[in-house]
Design an enzyme around this catalytic site. Structure first.
Site, PDB file in Angstrom:
ATOM      1  N   SER A 229       0.844  -1.195   0.000  1.00  0.00           N
ATOM      2  CA  SER A 229       0.000   0.000   0.000  1.00  0.00           C
ATOM      3  C   SER A 229       0.875   1.240   0.000  1.00  0.00           C
ATOM      4  CB  SER A 229      -0.905  -0.006   1.235  1.00  0.00           C
ATOM      5  OG  SER A 229      -1.516   1.259   1.414  1.00  0.00           O
TER       6      SER A 229
ATOM      7  N   LYS B 277      -0.171  -3.559   5.141  1.00  0.00           N
ATOM      8  CA  LYS B 277      -1.050  -4.258   4.210  1.00  0.00           C
ATOM      9  C   LYS B 277      -0.273  -5.145   3.237  1.00  0.00           C
ATOM     10  CE  LYS B 277      -4.733  -2.797   2.385  1.00  0.00           C
ATOM     11  NZ  LYS B 277      -5.609  -2.105   1.425  1.00  0.00           N
TER      12      LYS B 277
ATOM     13  N   ASN C  14      -1.791  -6.738  -0.180  1.00  0.00           N
ATOM     14  CA  ASN C  14      -2.964  -6.919  -1.031  1.00  0.00           C
ATOM     15  C   ASN C  14      -2.805  -8.153  -1.930  1.00  0.00           C
ATOM     16  OD1 ASN C  14      -4.214  -4.486  -0.118  1.00  0.00           O
ATOM     17  ND2 ASN C  14      -2.803  -3.334  -1.411  1.00  0.00           N
TER      18      ASN C  14
ATOM     19  N   ARG D  13     -19.266  -9.802 -46.694  1.00  0.00           N
ATOM     20  CA  ARG D  13     -18.211  -9.049 -46.002  1.00  0.00           C
ATOM     21  C   ARG D  13     -18.887  -8.063 -45.064  1.00  0.00           C
ATOM     22  NH1 ARG D  13     -13.396  -8.460 -48.102  1.00  0.00           N
ATOM     23  NH2 ARG D  13     -13.828 -10.601 -48.700  1.00  0.00           N
TER      24      ARG D  13
END
Length: 400
Positions: free
Chosen positions: A277, A283, A285, A316
């Site tokens: 973080s 933290k 993650n 086409r």
């Protein structure tokens, strides 16, 4: 490609679908076409040699070709113009035989088939790593107790090995589904102006012989005709890829939930700079889960666009085919990013068996003894473990 799409994929995937890679694949088609036509007596051998010798991507300004394609309405138009100019520098007579009897969609579709085949090799390697990691966890933790959860709440006891085998099963099915879809979809596109190869000026058997030679040269299936506006095999491959991306997303969602601090049972591996973080140093993650979940979030829109693009006008398409090309690349970039993220994370997953047991104990402490005996008995873990081992053996056999 945007910054925000690139970091959710891999450098190898980005390179596989890059401008130089696609242009190089287009030039491979043009070289194979000229050589095949010379072998069938449609193009002078000297002209074919000049064309083949000029089909080298380093001779071309790819960025200019990409820029000019917006005004031309097709990346093939500025490329063929540049190729004819390059051929003309060495053999003016060969210019008339360059891209002979073909059309823009032939070269673009075939090029996308070629780069997609390369992407499938990348996908298969990472998919095998994911499957192998999950099956190894299933074996190692066949008898490790953990909570099964339904409707996001504790339900009963199971084993981590059973859960890992359950995660692996749709990946093995997805592997087989992709192999079958690829066998159908990776085919040559060659039909000329309206799909009949009439612009080659030869009868149907000789035109078919050219098509067969080009397919063999490029290592692609000869489907026996053009598929300019019949996109079912091609889109089926995209659907198979989207299904796999969804299965990876389900796995990632479970990993993210199990890795929450309040649960703490399975955590992605920690390494310097991963999942940090900008403001909270404590933290970590779950980055791999994030990448896989973002791919699963986007895949439904990408495959929906592919399906909608199947409604193509006459021989086409005006719009649907062009939309398909853009969505195709986005779908593959996301899927390859998801697979690489999980293939990197799964071998290093940190299993906290003590936390798993503590979570079971905490639930049991709040329940009547009769309920604990019914839903949290050791016999249930043993049953889950036996099934985990059986499924692991079966999945290994199928995955090969």
């Amino acid at each position: 490609m945007s910054l925000f799409e690139g970091y959710l994929s891999t450098p190898e995937a980005v390179a596989a679908f890059s401008g130089p890679a696609v242009v190089a694949a287009m030039l491979r088609f043009e070289a194979a076409l000229a050589q095949a036509q010379a072998e069938e007596g449609l193009v002078p051998p000297a002209a074919a040699r000049s064309i083949v010798d000029s089909c080298r991507v380093e001779l071309f300004d790819v960025e200019k070709i990409v820029r000019d394609s917006g005004r031309a309405g097709s990346v093939a138009i500025p490329l063929i113009k540049a190729l004819r100019e390059a051929v003309g520098l060495f053999n003016a007579e060969a210019v008339a035989w360059t891209h002979f009897g073909s059309t823009s969609q032939d070269v673009i579709d075939t090029a996308l088939v070629l780069v997609t085949r390369d992407a499938l090799d990348l996908l298969d390697a990472d998919l095998r790593r994911c499957i192998a990691s999950l099956l190894a966890l299933a074996e190692a933790h066949a008898d490790t107790p953990m909570l099964a959860r339904t409707l996001m709440q504790p339900a009963s006891v199971t084993s981590l090995g059973f859960k890992c085998a359950d995660w692996a099963a749709p990946l093995v099915r997805g592997q087989k589904r992709l192999q079958q879809a690829a066998a159908d979809a990776l085919q040559l596109q060659l039909g000329g102006g309206v799909g009949t190869l009439a612009q080659m000026g030869v009868d149907a058997p000789r035109a078919a012989a050219v098509r067969a030679r080009v397919a063999a040269s490029l290592g692609l299936r000869d489907g026996g005709g053009a598929w300019h506006t019949q996109r079912d095999d091609w889109v089926a491959l995209g659907c198979a890829l989207a299904l796999l991306t969804g299965s990876l997303g389900k796995l990632a969602a479970d990993l993210a939930l199990l890795g929450q601090h309040e649960v703490g049972e399975l955590m992605e591996p920690a390494e310097t700079g991963r999942g940090v973080s900008t403001v909270m140093p404590h933290k970590r993650n779950p980055v791999a889960s994030m990448v896989a979940l973002s791919a699963a979030q986007r895949a439904p829109q990408r495959v929906a666009a592919l399906l909608a693009g199947m409604v193509q006008q006459h021989e086409r398409a005006l719009g649907p085919w062009q939309a398909e090309q853009a969505e195709w690349l986005s779908l593959w970039l996301a899927a390859l990013g998801s697979l690489r993220a999980l293939a990197t994370a799964l071998p290093g997953l940190r299993v906290d068996a003590a936390r798993m047991q503590a979570n079971i104990d905490r639930v049991c402490a709040e329940l009547p003894a009769e309920t604990v005996r019914e839903w949290f008995a050791p016999a249930l873990v043993a049953m889950a473990g036996d099934q985990a081992r059986q499924r692991t053996v079966a999945l290994r056999r199928v995955a090969g």
